[in-house]
Design a protein around this motif. Structure first.
Motif, mmCIF file in Angstrom:
data_model
loop_
_atom_site.group_PDB
_atom_site.id
_atom_site.type_symbol
_atom_site.label_atom_id
_atom_site.label_comp_id
_atom_site.label_asym_id
_atom_site.label_seq_id
_atom_site.Cartn_x
_atom_site.Cartn_y
_atom_site.Cartn_z
ATOM 1 N N ILE A 1216 47.069 -14.779 -18.068
ATOM 2 C CA ILE A 1216 47.930 -13.996 -17.175
ATOM 3 C C ILE A 1216 48.550 -14.940 -16.156
ATOM 4 N N ILE A 1217 49.800 -14.688 -15.810
ATOM 5 C CA ILE A 1217 50.385 -15.368 -14.653
ATOM 6 C C ILE A 1217 50.524 -14.278 -13.596
ATOM 7 N N PRO A 1218 49.625 -14.255 -12.623
ATOM 8 C CA PRO A 1218 49.615 -13.133 -11.677
ATOM 9 C C PRO A 1218 50.775 -13.230 -10.695
ATOM 10 N N GLN A 1219 51.103 -12.110 -10.041
ATOM 11 C CA GLN A 1219 52.288 -12.175 -9.194
ATOM 12 C C GLN A 1219 52.015 -12.838 -7.858
ATOM 13 N N ASP A 1220 50.785 -12.793 -7.363
ATOM 14 C CA ASP A 1220 50.573 -13.585 -6.151
ATOM 15 C C ASP A 1220 49.754 -14.794 -6.533
ATOM 16 N N PRO A 1221 50.370 -15.957 -6.441
ATOM 17 C CA PRO A 1221 49.703 -17.168 -6.910
ATOM 18 C C PRO A 1221 48.606 -17.534 -5.936
ATOM 19 N N ILE A 1222 47.358 -17.516 -6.402
ATOM 20 C CA ILE A 1222 46.255 -17.852 -5.485
ATOM 21 C C ILE A 1222 45.648 -19.177 -5.918
ATOM 22 N N LEU A 1223 45.568 -20.117 -4.966
ATOM 23 C CA LEU A 1223 44.888 -21.377 -5.244
ATOM 24 C C LEU A 1223 43.646 -21.446 -4.382
ATOM 25 N N PHE A 1224 42.699 -22.287 -4.802
ATOM 26 C CA PHE A 1224 41.470 -22.438 -4.030
ATOM 27 C C PHE A 1224 41.465 -23.830 -3.426
ATOM 28 N N SER A 1225 40.780 -23.993 -2.283
ATOM 29 C CA SER A 1225 40.788 -25.329 -1.697
ATOM 30 C C SER A 1225 39.920 -26.213 -2.576
ATOM 31 N N GLY A 1226 40.426 -27.398 -2.855
ATOM 32 C CA GLY A 1226 39.753 -28.304 -3.767
ATOM 33 C C GLY A 1226 40.836 -29.141 -4.405
ATOM 34 N N THR A 1227 40.477 -29.904 -5.424
ATOM 35 C CA THR A 1227 41.501 -30.754 -6.019
ATOM 36 C C THR A 1227 42.413 -29.909 -6.896
ATOM 37 N N LEU A 1228 43.574 -30.482 -7.192
ATOM 38 C CA LEU A 1228 44.512 -29.796 -8.073
ATOM 39 C C LEU A 1228 43.882 -29.638 -9.453
ATOM 40 N N ARG A 1229 43.138 -30.674 -9.884
ATOM 41 C CA ARG A 1229 42.492 -30.630 -11.199
ATOM 42 C C ARG A 1229 41.561 -29.425 -11.283
ATOM 43 N N MET A 1230 40.784 -29.215 -10.181
ATOM 44 C CA MET A 1230 39.857 -28.082 -10.191
ATOM 45 C C MET A 1230 40.618 -26.759 -10.276
ATOM 46 N N PRO A 1260 49.790 -39.687 -3.671
ATOM 47 C CA PRO A 1260 48.905 -40.842 -3.902
ATOM 48 C C PRO A 1260 47.632 -40.458 -4.644
ATOM 49 N N ALA A 1261 47.139 -39.229 -4.404
ATOM 50 C CA ALA A 1261 45.861 -38.855 -5.030
ATOM 51 C C ALA A 1261 46.050 -38.366 -6.460
ATOM 52 N N GLY A 1262 47.290 -38.112 -6.865
ATOM 53 C CA GLY A 1262 47.527 -37.629 -8.223
ATOM 54 C C GLY A 1262 46.873 -36.285 -8.454
ATOM 55 N N LEU A 1263 46.103 -36.186 -9.550
ATOM 56 C CA LEU A 1263 45.462 -34.907 -9.879
ATOM 57 C C LEU A 1263 44.395 -34.541 -8.860
ATOM 58 N N ASP A 1264 43.939 -35.525 -8.088
ATOM 59 C CA ASP A 1264 42.917 -35.219 -7.088
ATOM 60 C C ASP A 1264 43.537 -34.841 -5.763
ATOM 61 N N PHE A 1265 44.816 -34.493 -5.797
ATOM 62 C CA PHE A 1265 45.497 -33.995 -4.598
ATOM 63 C C PHE A 1265 44.730 -32.797 -4.058
ATOM 64 N N GLN A 1266 44.407 -32.834 -2.746
ATOM 65 C CA GLN A 1266 43.601 -31.746 -2.169
ATOM 66 C C GLN A 1266 44.485 -30.564 -1.802
ATOM 67 N N CYS A 1267 44.242 -29.407 -2.424
ATOM 68 C CA CYS A 1267 44.936 -28.188 -2.003
ATOM 69 C C CYS A 1267 44.167 -27.618 -0.826
#
Length: 1375
Positions: A1216-1230, A1260-1267
């Motif tokens: 599913i691509i939900p209508q409100d995009p929710i991200l969690f704090s952590g790396t982008l990879r996670m 600079p952190a690439g996939l480990d970019f902190q959200c």
């Protein structure tokens, strides 16, 4: 004695009859006066009548009643019968009210400031002295700061002196009993002494103990009340200061920091008060104790004292270590709570993606570390308990050992031994209090510095704006004004010359950041004036850009402290277009508005703020862009009815900051600002001809503006009645959040979630489709959402006693074996302690034989062994308790966590996340850190008291007679006390938070409060709130005093009877036993008192277990994996979806949202789903994922009934691509792959396809970019693309796309659509569409209406059929 001089030598004659008679008459009168003083006093005849319904009883209580706190008994009994409520509390005494206390402290502080100013003024003339003089005279004295400490001393010094006197008397009295004990033992060892002597000593012991108790309680009463006044005074002074500070000061610190001054720092002073007298009292007690011990045992005392002193640093070191652990653990706890709050905010997404296990693992990982630290800290605590328990014993041991071995002539008899024991007991307390005193002092000194720094900050200059005089005909004038926000910043506005005639409507325009709002602030005197003059005559109303709404009813927000004038009020509401909104709010204008206006949309808040200005009926209106937050047609309504030439305010002076160009032609004249200066000024037509910056400004903005207006007009044509203000205005503006306040942010997010979940069918998600009107059914729904929403469901406060089952639950969590072991260890420890003391008494009896002791080494050895055994058992039991407590904390948290992660979505929709979080933070904290120590102390004092009774009964069996009556008295006091004090504590904590929330509200709205000139009223409101809190604090303090008097009376009776029976049975007793039983009885008071305290603490803390248990037993959703029926590997292969007679409702008791839905979607089809709000579009997708379970019917995917398989097996195979995009704090990879299932290449491939490759590789952190939390550091569009990348990674056969509405820009939308068309071309795609152009090329379109299939065919056929879909397409301009 007294009367000897009155008797003549000859018996029977009176030498001076006159003196004799007068003396006796006088004596009789004094006696009568004393007796009368014990009764209640009536107020004098002609005194002012007391109209108070619930006056403070102490003022009219008699002398004895005050001494024994007897006047509290009425409340104690009442509180035992009914749970106390706010209305049962007494009013405060005059001198304890905030107004009085704050006034005194303020005066003292003002005096300090004045003295400092004078001091500086005196030092100032020295400035122009030559440098030569300066060298000669030495450096100038450093500038003095006004001292807040001094102000406190001046205000509260007198009550401190009184308390110090009480404390001194009490300290001296405490040393009398050991002396009396030695007299008593001498009396017992001397068989010839007369009996009355013994009775006298016993009576004196009782009397002395009673005096000590009463004086100690008076002291505590005095000191705690002073502590309360400290807090009251500091809160009041800080509140008043917060209304005066300049904006630069406010910018330097967040609202949270200023509120902390009030909550934390003021509280620290209150906590310090009881310790302050220890500064002189502890050394005094130590010196006296050592002096008496020296008299008793000679220099060998020094050995014992040395040991005590050596143990202080040890205790200190342990304390430091424990504090370090605590800091670490707080960090872990914070990260766990943060993670939990994210999980709760994004629980729906976790369920849709079947990601719960990953997050479960994260939380448990943090929890593991937390418990590890807790365990270490608990063992340290056990060690400190061990030293604290063994200190008195080791000290006695070492002292006696040195005493016996220093000189063979030293004989240890009962008198020496037991008097020393009781003196060492007195010595133990001050030594143990010292570390605590020091830590409290350091904390308070830090707080003092912070408070002082805040109180010496710059204040706004009240003379900045001249309010009295003005040149005639004008309302506002500024002459060459230059203003800045802070002295160290460059000026924001310079060389302004502005004149506004009375009654004019002036528009202020200009590009973003040119100083429009600053101009309004300068007029209000909020900015610092560097040069120039500002005149403004008349009362002011101010509407800020960000509406400031109080947490009270909507009506109170509009009236803002003025009396209600129904006609004017109605007119204000009508003009501000609020009537339609009132219909939607559950309670009309009596609806309570949440903090920061959380249950109003941005537009509604702005209109309420405007209505407040309209109602205030001021002379000058400063309107800072009030039209930006509302929709354009609402803006037009407001301009026409309020601001414009035909509006309610016509004829008043109005300064309007605006971006809306359409209104400018109707204004009287326009001020154009650029870079903080006036670039042009004049009426609209004149400015247009001039072709200057204003004309450019118009051309830049106009194209947009026109289109914007057109948009809104189209929308209105579709609406039958203009009153139905667009739903967008109602809901969309929940987004103007401030970063400074994460709490509100969470609340706001949660409120949004609730609205969305309860209104219609979760579709609007706070960003409803543009151009849509509220249907009548929806209005009702939104209202219902608000009624069920955040404000009304109050959490039930616990009332009455805690059930035994809760204790049983806790014991189970600790482990039954551990529980048993702890109790047994305690029994053993008490036995060892009694053994050691009995052995000591037997040893002292040796002295009776031939005046020397023989086998000293044996005596000492056994005594030492028993004592050390006791210490070890204490340590073991503390360790066991620690282990058990940690075990319980683990078990309870785990049960709670697992249950919550598995709760169905409906639970989260109806329960505010704050309430769930509270379980995870506060209640778990209590279980982690408070419960075990409380239980330990309770057991400690319980066994202490029991062993005392055992010893006394063993030595004087007669004592059994009085045990029963004393026990009855004790239980009575305890029952009354616990019931009353529990309720008082609850009332206190309930009434505390309004103080702080009102304060933070005031700080944010200070400029509005000042503009309307309401500072005084707000100070009064704050005082009232503090007083309401004090009303429960005072009785709580008194309840503790009342308890202590009662319990200590019981304890003192124990002393009395122990001594009495020793005297009565002196023939059969030896001095050793008497010493033993009486010295034990002297300790009993402390144990009894402590026991009740700990019992009531335990009762109020064990509730946490109850609350956690309650949320660990809620119903859960279906199992994640059903072992017997797992879907075949690679399912679903074709991606066919079929609904058969499917019906569903949100929760039992609500209506069906989908009724008998039957339809089939073939593999690889692209189906668009459309329908009005509330038609059940989102519900369909939720059913597919079994977020909602069927009421009847079934859903088949590739012929497999989804209800038969586990939730995770189902959800992990759908995307599913939900209508409100929710991200969690952590790396982008996670955020893309929490389980670590995909390779690095896969992830980069997905990012490439979702157009995020550029952005991520530039980091600079690439996939480990902190959200950050909620993905705040990505734009909404980027977040939406991250959700797309998640879908691309998963790549399942069925894709559900819940189209985002207003959140997303067209560019991102096109990217997503293009990616879906190429990447998912073989998959089944179900799209919930809000914009029809995205689905015009789909295979089929499903039109839902009120939960049933209305139309289902290809788009071309549907348009040809001219049904519902055709109507929607025509509205969108596609047909």
């Amino acid at each position: 004695m007294l009367l000897t001089p009155l008797h003549s030598p000859t018996q029977g004659e009176i030498s001076d009859p006159f003196r004799f008679t007068t003396f006796y008459i006088h004596f009789a009168l004094v006696l009568c006066a004393l007796i009368l003083a014990c009764f209640r006093e009536k107020p004098p005849f002609f005194s002012a009548k007391n109209v108070d319904p619930n006056p403070y009883p102490e003022t009219s209580a008699g002398f004895l009643s005050r001494l024994f706190f007897w006047w509290f008994t009425k409340m104690a009994i009442y509180g035992y019968r009914h749970p106390l409520e706010e209305k049962d509390l007494w009013s405060l005494k005059e001198e304890d009210r905030s107004q009085m206390v704050v006034q005194q402290l303020l005066e003292a502080w003002r005096k300090q400031e004045k003295q400092t100013a004078q001091h500086e003024a005196a030092a100032a003339p020295g400035k122009n002295a030559s440098s030569e003089d300066e060298v000669l005279l030495g450096a100038r004295p450093r500038p003095r700061k006004p001292s807040f400490l001094r102000a406190l001393l001046v205000t509260f010094g007198s009550s401190f002196l009184i308390s110090a006197c009480f404390k001194l008397i009490q300290d001296l009295l405490s040393f009398i009993n050991p002396q009396l004990l030695s007299v008593l033992i001498r009396f017992i060892s001397n068989p010839t002494a007369p009996s009355w002597w013994g009775f006298l000593v016993a009576g004196l012991m009782f009397l002395c103990s009673m005096m000590q108790s009463l004086i100690l309680q008076q002291y505590y009463q005095c000191i705690f009340v002073t502590g309360l006044k400290f807090r009251t005074g500091i809160i009041g002074v800080i509140y008043r200061k917060a209304l005066l500070i300049t904006n630069s000061v406010k910018r330097a610190s967040t609202v949270g920091e200023i509120v902390n001054l009030m909550s934390v720092d003021a509280q620290r002073f209150m906590d310090l008060a009881p310790f302050l007298n220890l500064l002189w009292s502890a050394p005094l007690q130590i010196i006296l104790a050592i002096y008496f011990l020296w008299q008793n045992l000679g220099p060998s005392v020094l050995a014992g004292v040395a040991l005590m002193v050596l143990l202080i640093p040890l205790n200190g070191a342990v304390a430091v270590k424990m504090r370090a652990f605590q800091v670490k653990q707080m960090k872990l706890k914070d990260s766990r709570i943060k993670l939990m709050s994210e999980i709760l905010n994004g629980i729906k997404v976790l369920k849709l993606y079947a990601w719960e296990p990953s997050f479960l693992k994260q939380v448990e990982g943090i929890r593991q570390g937390e418990l590890q630290l807790l365990r270490t800290a608990a063992y340290l605590h056990a060690i400190s308990t061990f030293t604290w328990m063994c200190t008195p014993f080791l000290v006695t041991l070492i002292t006696l050992w040195v005493y016996v071995y220093v000189d063979p002539n030293n004989v240890l008899d009962a008198e020496k031994a037991f008097v020393s024991v009781s003196l060492f007991d007195i010595l133990r307390l001050p030594l143990n209090m010292l570390p605590q005193l020091i830590s409290n002092l350091t904390q308070a000194s830090v707080s003092l510095k912070r408070i002082q720094r805040f109180l010496t900050q710059d204040e706004l200059d009240p003379q900045c704006v001249e309010r009295k005089t003005i040149s005639p005909g004008y309302a506002i004038t500024i002459h060459s004004g230059t203003f800045t926000w802070a002295q160290d910043l460059p000026p924001t506005l310079h060389s302004l010359d502005i004149q506004v005639p009375k009654g004019a409507l002036v528009a202020v325009v200009g590009p973003v950041g040119c100083g429009k709002s600053s101009l309004v602030s300068a007029l209000l005197g909020e900015m610092e004036k560097l040069e120039g003059k500002v005149h403004m005559k008349g009362s002011v109303a101010y509407v800020p850009q960000q509406a400031w709404i109080q947490n009270c009813t909507l009506q109170e927000n509009v009236l803002f402290g003025q009396a209600l004038n129904p006609k004017r009020y109605q007119q204000a509401l009508e003009a501000c277009a609020l009537l339609a909104d009132l219909e939607m709010l559950p309670g009309g204008d009596q609806t309570e508005i949440g903090e920061k206006g959380i249950n109003l949309s941005g537009g509604q808040r702005q209109r309420v703020s405007l209505a407040r200005a309209v109602y205030s009926d001021a002379d000058i209106f400063l309107l800072d862009d009030p039209l930006s937050a509302v929709d354009s047609h609402v803006a037009k309504h407001i301009f026409d009815h309020v601001i414009g030439p035909e509006g309610v305010l016509a004829g008043k002076t109005r300064v309007l900051v605006t971006h809306g160009i359409s209104f400018l032609p109707q204004t009287d004249f326009i001020i154009v600002l650029a870079d903080g200066q006036v670039s042009e000024m004049g009426p609209y037509p004149a400015l247009l001809q001039r072709n200057g910056s204003f004309a450019n400004f118009l051309h830049n903005y106009a194209p947009d503006e026109d289109q914007h207006l057109e948009d809104s007009w189209i929308a209105l044509e579709g609406a039958e009645d203009n009153e139905a203000l667009l739903i967008e205005d109602t809901l969309s503006n929940h987004t103007d959040l401030t970063d400074s306040d994460p709490v509100t942010y969470a609340v706001q997010k949660q409120f949004m979630r609730q609205l969305s979940a309860l209104s219609s069918d979760g579709e609007g998600q706070g960003q409803p489709a543009p151009r849509r009107r509220l249907g009548p059914s929806e209005k009702v729904r939104v209202t219902e959402a608000k009624a069920d929403g955040v404000l009304t469901q109050k959490e039930k406060a616990e009332i009455g006693t805690v059930e035994l089952s809760v204790f049983r639950d806790y014991a189970k969590a600790v482990g039954l074996c551990t529980t048993l072991a702890i109790c047994l260890l305690y029994v053993g420890q008490s036995a060892a302690a009694i053994g050691a003391n009995v052995w000591l008494s037997a040893w002292t009896n040796d002295a009776m034989v031939d005046n020397r002791q023989n086998n000293t080494s044996l005596r000492l050895g056994v005594y030492a062994a028993l004592g050390i055994l006791q210490g070890l058992l204490v340590m073991l039991s503390a360790m066991a308790m620690a282990a058990g407590g940690i075990q319980a904390a683990r078990v309870l948290h785990q049960a709670l966590l697992h249950n919550k992660i598995r709760s169905p979505q409906s639970f989260f929709d109806t329960t505010p996340s704050g309430r769930i979080l509270n379980r995870f933070s506060k209640d778990i904290y209590i279980i982690d850190e408070l419960l075990a120590p409380v239980i330990l102390m309770l057991l400690n004092s319980f066994f202490n008291a029991i062993s005392t009774l055992v010893v006394i009964v063993a030595s004087t069996p007669l004592f059994t007679v009085v045990i029963l009556p004393l026990a009855v008295l004790y239980t009575l006091v305890q029952r009354f006390y616990v019931a009353t004090s529990r309720q008082l504590k609850r009332l206190e904590s309930v009434s505390r938070s309004p103080i702080y929330s009102h304060f933070s509200e005031t700080v944010t709205g200070a400029s509005v409060i000042r503009a309307y000139n309401r500072s005084r009223d707000f100070e009064a409101i704050s005082d009232t709130k503090v007083d309401a809190n004090q009303k429960s604090c005072y009785p709580y303090i008194i309840s503790n005093r009342w308890l202590s008097v009662g319990v200590e009376f019981v304890g003192n009776c124990v002393v009395l009877f122990a001594a009495l029976f020793a005297v009565i049975g002196r023939s059969s007793l030896n001095p050793g036993l008497v010493g033993l039983s009486v010295s034990y009885s002297l300790q009993v008071t402390f144990a009894l008192n402590w026991m009740i305290r700990m019992m009531s603490d335990l009762e109020s803390n064990i509730v946490a277990v109850e609350r956690v248990k309650e949320y660990s037993k809620t119903e859960t959703e279906a199992p994640w994996v059903v072992e017997g029926s797992r879907p075949p590997k690679g399912w679903p292969l074709r991606g066919e979806v079929e609904f058969r007679n499917y019906s569903v409702r949100y929760r039992p008791g609500l209506d069906l949202v989908l009724r008998d839905l039957s339809l089939q979607v073939h593999g690889g089809e692209k189906v668009g789903i459309v329908g009005r709000t509330g038609a059940g579009k989102s519900s369909m997708t939720l059913c597919l994922f079994r977020i909602l379970e069927a009421a009847k019917g079934e859903i088949l995917i590739d012929g497999l009934n989804v209800a038969d398989i586990g939730l995770h097996d189902l959800r992990s195979q759908l995307t599913i691509i939900p209508q409100d995009p929710i991200l969690f704090s952590g790396t982008l990879r996670m955020n893309l792959d929490p389980f670590g299932r995909y390779s690095e290449e896969d992830i980069w491939q997905a990012l490439e396809l979702s157009h995020l490759h550029m952005f991520v590789s530039s980091q600079p952190a690439g996939l480990d970019f902190q959200c950050s939390e909620g993905g705040e550091n990505l734009s909404v569009g980027q977040r939406q693309l991250v959700c797309l990348a998640r879908a691309l990674l998963r790549k399942s056969r069925i894709l559900v796309l819940d189209e985002a509405t207003a959140a997303i820009d067209l560019e991102t939308d096109n990217l997503i659509q293009a990616t879906i068309r190429t990447q998912f071309d073989t998959c089944t795609v179900l799209t919930i569409a809000h914009r029809l152009n995205t689905i015009m090329d789909y295979t089929r379109v499903l039109v839902l209406d009120k939960g049933v299939v209305a139309e289902f065919d290809s788009p071309a056929n549907l348009i040809a059929a001219r049904g519902i879909f055709y109507g929607m397409a025509r509205d969108a301009g596609l047909a």
